[in-house]
Design a protein around this motif. Structure first.
Motif, PDB file in Angstrom:
ATOM      1  N   ARG A 104      46.835 -95.066  22.257  1.00 55.08           N
ATOM      2  CA  ARG A 104      47.982 -94.150  22.257  1.00 55.08           C
ATOM      3  C   ARG A 104      48.129 -93.612  20.837  1.00 55.08           C
ATOM      4  N   PRO A 105      47.554 -92.444  20.594  1.00 50.92           N
ATOM      5  CA  PRO A 105      47.626 -91.916  19.231  1.00 50.92           C
ATOM      6  C   PRO A 105      49.066 -91.589  18.851  1.00 50.92           C
TER       7      PRO A 105
ATOM      8  N   THR B 268      40.990 -81.413  20.291  1.00 53.06           N
ATOM      9  CA  THR B 268      41.017 -81.633  18.847  1.00 53.06           C
ATOM     10  C   THR B 268      41.694 -82.956  18.514  1.00 53.06           C
ATOM     11  N   ILE B 269      42.791 -83.239  19.227  1.00 50.20           N
ATOM     12  CA  ILE B 269      43.473 -84.522  18.979  1.00 50.20           C
ATOM     13  C   ILE B 269      42.536 -85.688  19.301  1.00 50.20           C
TER      14      ILE B 269
ATOM     15  N   TYR C 138      50.902 -92.859  11.047  1.00 52.40           N
ATOM     16  CA  TYR C 138      50.501 -91.965  12.133  1.00 52.40           C
ATOM     17  C   TYR C 138      48.979 -91.818  12.128  1.00 52.40           C
ATOM     18  N   ASP C 139      48.450 -91.546  13.310  1.00 52.81           N
ATOM     19  CA  ASP C 139      47.011 -91.311  13.418  1.00 52.81           C
ATOM     20  C   ASP C 139      46.673 -89.849  13.099  1.00 52.81           C
ATOM     21  N   LEU C 140      47.648 -88.981  13.300  1.00 50.51           N
ATOM     22  CA  LEU C 140      47.357 -87.556  13.143  1.00 50.51           C
ATOM     23  C   LEU C 140      48.661 -86.833  12.788  1.00 50.51           C
ATOM     24  N   VAL C 141      48.552 -85.823  11.937  1.00 48.57           N
ATOM     25  CA  VAL C 141      49.723 -85.006  11.639  1.00 48.57           C
ATOM     26  C   VAL C 141      49.351 -83.543  11.899  1.00 48.57           C
ATOM     27  N   ILE C 142      50.275 -82.816  12.540  1.00 50.33           N
ATOM     28  CA  ILE C 142      50.044 -81.397  12.851  1.00 50.33           C
ATOM     29  C   ILE C 142      51.031 -80.568  12.010  1.00 50.33           C
ATOM     30  N   PHE C 143      50.479 -79.753  11.139  1.00 50.71           N
ATOM     31  CA  PHE C 143      51.310 -78.876  10.326  1.00 50.71           C
ATOM     32  C   PHE C 143      51.320 -77.487  10.971  1.00 50.71           C
ATOM     33  N   ASP C 144      52.511 -77.058  11.363  1.00 54.62           N
ATOM     34  CA  ASP C 144      52.649 -75.765  12.039  1.00 54.62           C
ATOM     35  C   ASP C 144      53.208 -74.764  11.034  1.00 54.62           C
TER      36      ASP C 144
ATOM     37  N   LEU D 234      50.064 -89.489  24.597  1.00 54.59           N
ATOM     38  CA  LEU D 234      50.326 -89.238  23.180  1.00 54.59           C
ATOM     39  C   LEU D 234      51.731 -89.711  22.823  1.00 54.59           C
ATOM     40  N   GLN D 235      51.850 -90.226  21.599  1.00 50.03           N
ATOM     41  CA  GLN D 235      53.151 -90.666  21.105  1.00 50.03           C
ATOM     42  C   GLN D 235      53.516 -89.708  19.965  1.00 50.03           C
ATOM     43  N   VAL D 236      54.426 -88.773  20.260  1.00 50.30           N
ATOM     44  CA  VAL D 236      54.660 -87.637  19.361  1.00 50.30           C
ATOM     45  C   VAL D 236      56.036 -87.755  18.713  1.00 50.30           C
ATOM     46  N   ASP D 237      56.037 -87.608  17.399  1.00 54.60           N
ATOM     47  CA  ASP D 237      57.291 -87.462  16.650  1.00 54.60           C
ATOM     48  C   ASP D 237      57.282 -86.099  15.979  1.00 54.60           C
ATOM     49  N   THR D 238      58.486 -85.555  15.805  1.00 56.27           N
ATOM     50  CA  THR D 238      58.588 -84.213  15.216  1.00 56.27           C
ATOM     51  C   THR D 238      59.581 -84.241  14.054  1.00 56.27           C
TER      52      THR D 238
END
Lengths: 313, 575
Positions: free
Chosen positions: B333-334, B495-496, B372-378, B356-360
């Motif tokens: 569970r990323p 991609t994730i 975190y395993d991954l960070v998404i910069f928008d 997916l385990q998503v925080d914003t």
């Protein structure tokens, strides 16, 4: 009679070094067996005291024995009138008179009795205790006589079961030692004992030359003699082979010898000849002879061998 | 005469030390025992004649000492392992036992491997005293399990190691005959006469060069064939993968092979985590492999297995290739952190994967991406690059922040004109006609890879910065029709997956092991060697005598002396 207290207080001989079955002289069942026994006597000996032993003398007992013709002076009340009515003969009813027999237990306590596994003296003490107990149970007067060297040490001749306690205490204190001279010891015993009775002589009978005389002394003094010879079937086996120094336990004499199997066989034969010599002597002298191997258990020795050999009835 | 065990000095030391002990015991024995007797006169009746035996007794005691020393000498001699072996050179033999999976076939009793071990035992029975041997097992490469040894028992003991190898596990590696030949060449160096005895169900086929080298080194090659039958069915490939968009389900690819010349029927049982989940009745054409995808398998977390059972009543001599297991890729569970001021297209796409385990967070509140395993910069760039993998959407570095790519301009209305189709991020994704208002014009570093690009600028870039991988989409999805297409969530989730599952880089790769097809084909290639008729190399009668083990003769001699000593001194006669 419960002798449990005695079993605890009076160990026999080297009892502490012996297995339990060797030291446990009496238990309840064994005592019950002894109570049923009585010492058999081939001859009856006169005595003023009544006991449970039937004598051949007719007297004032209660058990019918025989009839005989009336003679002047006889007790008129003893005439069997029924017989008189049927036959016309005046016969007297005779009853067996019960009498006691003095029993003398002669125990050889010389050093040679310390040899054996268990030592012969230990088994001798046990047998002496058993004989004393049986005789006392039958209200016979009993005495323990310890033979050592040319001496004979006697406890007083006494009747009743209290004598058992005295005999057992004496046996407890008794240690083997000294030489063997059965003839001289028996002479001393005969001289010191005015009464006659049954003599039970317990010994290994390693007494060269004086055995016959010792038995004659007792016989000629009108004792009924039983000889109980203690042997050890493993005595020679434990000697082993090889170069050894023999030590006479009585005299301390030392002798260096080389024991081979053939020599051991001859020595074994020599021991056998000694036993045979004693058997022959007993036959010749018309006495009862019994052999007891110390390797046998106490129960078997006392209840088996002696009863089979008709010491008890 | 020579000694294979203790040398003469050691034997002499042992004999001297223990001999002294025996002599000391002898003198102790001469001390006479004291025996108490109750009636000496009974003994003197027979002993006077026996006293003359004292001298004889001393002599017999001396004889006893001599016998004891002789027994000791014989045992010390036996420890030396004496031999009449001559100086003739022995033969050095490398016994190479094939331990590949096909040697687990049961056409030999109990297995081909056990039969091969029996052949080696038979060879060792003919082992000469001057011969040396080495046991080697071959499985891909040659692994010696003994050094060179002249002791037959050492070699026989080593053969016991093969008892624990049955059944042999399937292996993807086949026997490497060149490796074995090179090993034999090295091992035989320094030996005048050497043999390489290869015990296998396949023929030994090293390269010509190695065969020549072995011949020059006077190493002869011999093959002992095992195996008689070829009937076998096997699973030659078994792998599984999870569906990218539904990782609770999986599909497997299984390949069966029938190497025999006739059609075979079988039943394939599929197990998930040890429980049966599917059964297939299959027909296997002669000499062919059959592959089949088994799809939509669910309820399996860890392991998938397949077991093949013949249903036509014909034998299957290699049980080890009838079963195969494969692990399923882990369902991690990323933990994903999105840094955005609000992007419904991004949020909607992320909702498609419930795993997916998503925080914003908003850009103003973003500090670190630790944990975190991954960070998404928008449309945002942090002050310092994150230490974890990252996805950058419209990373315009001109507005500040530490972006992975330097932006030097804009490109109007670009299109995905070139897409690297084999890249995991774009697998199954159609991007060709995506309309984009404008994109950023980056400067790529040499290791960066443009996955999708217009002729004027890259649009999708993958690379690595400070050890952390990143994927940058160089336009704002809100200024394109990409969110309206199914390509958008696929591209994002691919991609994730690619960035978060290091052990599963593709996210849709087949997992599992398979046998090499050579192992499923168990037909013996080498002529079978009958153990009973194995050729003997034992030499002449003189050689046999020379190789005769003398140690047990010495032990027998010692036993005989003990018997004599017992008869003379210890035997008791009972009356």
């Amino acid at each position: 009679m419960n002798l449990a207290w005695w079993k605890k207080r009076v160990p026999f001989g080297r009892a502490s070094a012996q297995p339990e079955h060797e030291t446990k002289v009496f238990d309840a069942s064994f005592q019950a067996k002894l109570d049923t026994l009585a010492i058999a006597a081939r001859r009856m000996h006169a005595s003023d005291l009544r006991a449970q032993r039937r004598s051949k003398r007719v007297g004032s007992g209660i058990e019918f024995a025989d009839h005989r013709d009336y003679a002047p002076g006889d007790d008129f009340r003893r005439i069997d009138w029924n017989v008189y009515v049927r036959t016309g003969r005046m016969l007297l009813r005779l009853f067996e008179e019960e009498a006691d027999v003095p029993v003398f237990v002669l125990l050889d306590a010389s050093a040679s009795m310390n040899v054996g596994h268990p030592p012969k003296l230990v088994r001798g003490k046990q047998i002496a205790a058993a004989l004393t107990y049986v005789a006392s149970s039958n209200l016979d007067r009993t005495s323990l006589v310890v033979l050592r060297g040319d001496g004979a040490t006697s406890l007083p001749v006494a009747r009743g079961r209290g004598v058992v306690v005295r005999v057992l205490r004496e046996l407890e204190r008794l240690e083997g030692g000294g030489t063997t001279n059965l003839a001289a010891a028996c002479e001393r015993f005969v001289r010191s004992q005015p009464r006659r009775g049954v003599v039970l002589l317990i010994s290994d009978f390693f007494d060269a030359g004086s055995l016959s005389r010792a038995i004659d002394v007792l016989r000629h003094a009108r004792f009924e003699v039983h000889t109980i010879q203690l042997t050890d079937s493993r005595e020679l086996e434990l000697a082993g082979a090889g170069d050894v120094v023999l030590e006479d336990v009585e005299t301390g004499e030392l002798r260096e010898v080389s024991l081979t199997s053939s020599a051991l066989a001859q020595i074994r034969a020599s021991y056998g000849a000694h036993r045979e010599e004693l058997r022959t002597l007993a036959l010749d002298k018309h006495i009862a002879h019994h052999e007891v191997d110390v390797q046998l258990s106490f129960d078997e020795a006392v209840l088996g061998i002696l009863r089979r050999e008709r010491v008890f009835e | 005469m020579g000694f294979l065990g203790w040398n003469i000095a050691e034997i002499a030391t042992l004999f001297a030390s223990t001999g002294a002990f025996v002599v000391a015991l002898y003198f102790l024995r001469k001390t006479r025992r004291r025996v108490p007797v109750a009636a000496m006169y009974l003994w003197t009746r027979v002993l006077p004649s026996k006293r003359t035996a004292a001298l004889l007794g001393r002599l017999t005691n001396l004889l006893s000492l001599i016998l004891a020393l002789l027994v000791l000498a014989a045992l010390a001699f036996a420890l030396g392992d004496p031999t009449f072996a001559t100086e003739r050179a022995g033969t050095a033999t490398i016994f190479a036992i094939d331990t590949t999976a096909s040697m687990g076939a049961t056409d030999e009793t109990p297995t081909r491997l056990a039969y091969a071990v029996g052949i080696v035992r038979r060879e060792l029975d003919d082992f000469g005293i001057a011969d040396e041997g080495m046991i080697v097992k071959t499985r891909g490469r040659a692994i010696p399990i003994t050094p060179w040894s002249k002791h037959r028992t050492t070699l026989l003991d080593a053969l016991g190691e093969f008892g624990g190898e049955a059944p042999l596990a399937p292996a993807t590696e086949a026997a490497d005959h060149d490796a074995l030949a090179r090993f034999a060449l090295d091992a035989a160096r320094g030996h005048e006469r050497a043999r390489l005895v290869f015990i296998s169900d396949t023929a030994l086929t090293p390269s010509e060069a190695l065969v020549s080298a072995l011949a020059e080194a006077h190493v002869t090659i011999e093959t002992r064939g095992v195996g008689t039958k070829a009937e076998n069915l096997g699973v030659t490939h078994f792998s599984a993968r999870r569906y990218p968009l539904d990782r609770a389900r999986a599909e497997v690819l299984v390949t069966w092979r029938n190497p025999t010349p006739e059609m075979r029927k079988a039943r394939a049982l599929i197990f998930g985590d040890g429980e049966p989940i599917d059964v297939h009745e299959i027909e296997l054409p002669a000499g062919e492999s059959t592959s089949r995808f088994l799809t939509d398998l669910s309820g399996v977390d860890r392991t998938l297995s397949v077991t093949l059972e013949p249903t036509d009543g014909k034998p299957d001599f290699l049980p080890s290739d009838d079963h195969a297991d494969t692990p399923l890729p882990p369902r991690a569970r990323p933990r994903i952190l999105t840094v955005t001021r609000g992007n419904r297209y991004l949020e909607a796409a992320l909702l498609l994967d419930e795993f997916l385990q998503v925080d914003t967070v908003t850009p103003e509140r973003f500090e670190r991406a630790d944990g975190y395993d991954l960070v998404i910069f928008d449309a945002f760039l942090p002050a310092t690059p994150p230490s974890v993998s990252a996805i950058y959407l419209a990373p315009d570095s001109r507005s500040g922040g530490a972006g992975p790519l330097a932006i030097r301009g804009d490109v109007e209305r670009p299109f995905f004109e070139r897409v690297v189709r084999d890249h995991p991020t774009v697998r199954g994704v159609a991007l060709a006609d995506t309309n984009i208002r404008k994109s950023l014009l980056p400067t790529l570093e040499p290791a960066d890879r443009a996955i999708g690009s217009d002729t004027r600028a890259p649009l999708l870039v993958a690379g690595t910065r400070s050890g952390a991988r990143f994927v940058a989409l160089l336009f704002d999805v809100r200024e394109s029709d990409l969110p309206m297409r199914t390509a958008w969530p696929l591209l994002l989730l691919n991609t994730i997956d690619w960035l978060t599952v290091a052990s599963e880089p593709s996210g849709f790769e087949l997992e599992g092991a398979a046998l090499s097809t050579n192992e499923t084909a168990i037909a013996p290639a080498a002529p079978r060697t009958r153990i009973a008729n194995a050729p003997t190399r034992r030499g002449s009668l003189v050689d046999k005598l020379a190789e005769f083990p003398l140690w047990w003769l010495a032990v027998a001699f010692a036993a005989a002396l003990l018997a004599v000593e017992w008869v003379l001194f210890q035997r008791r006669r009972t009356a």
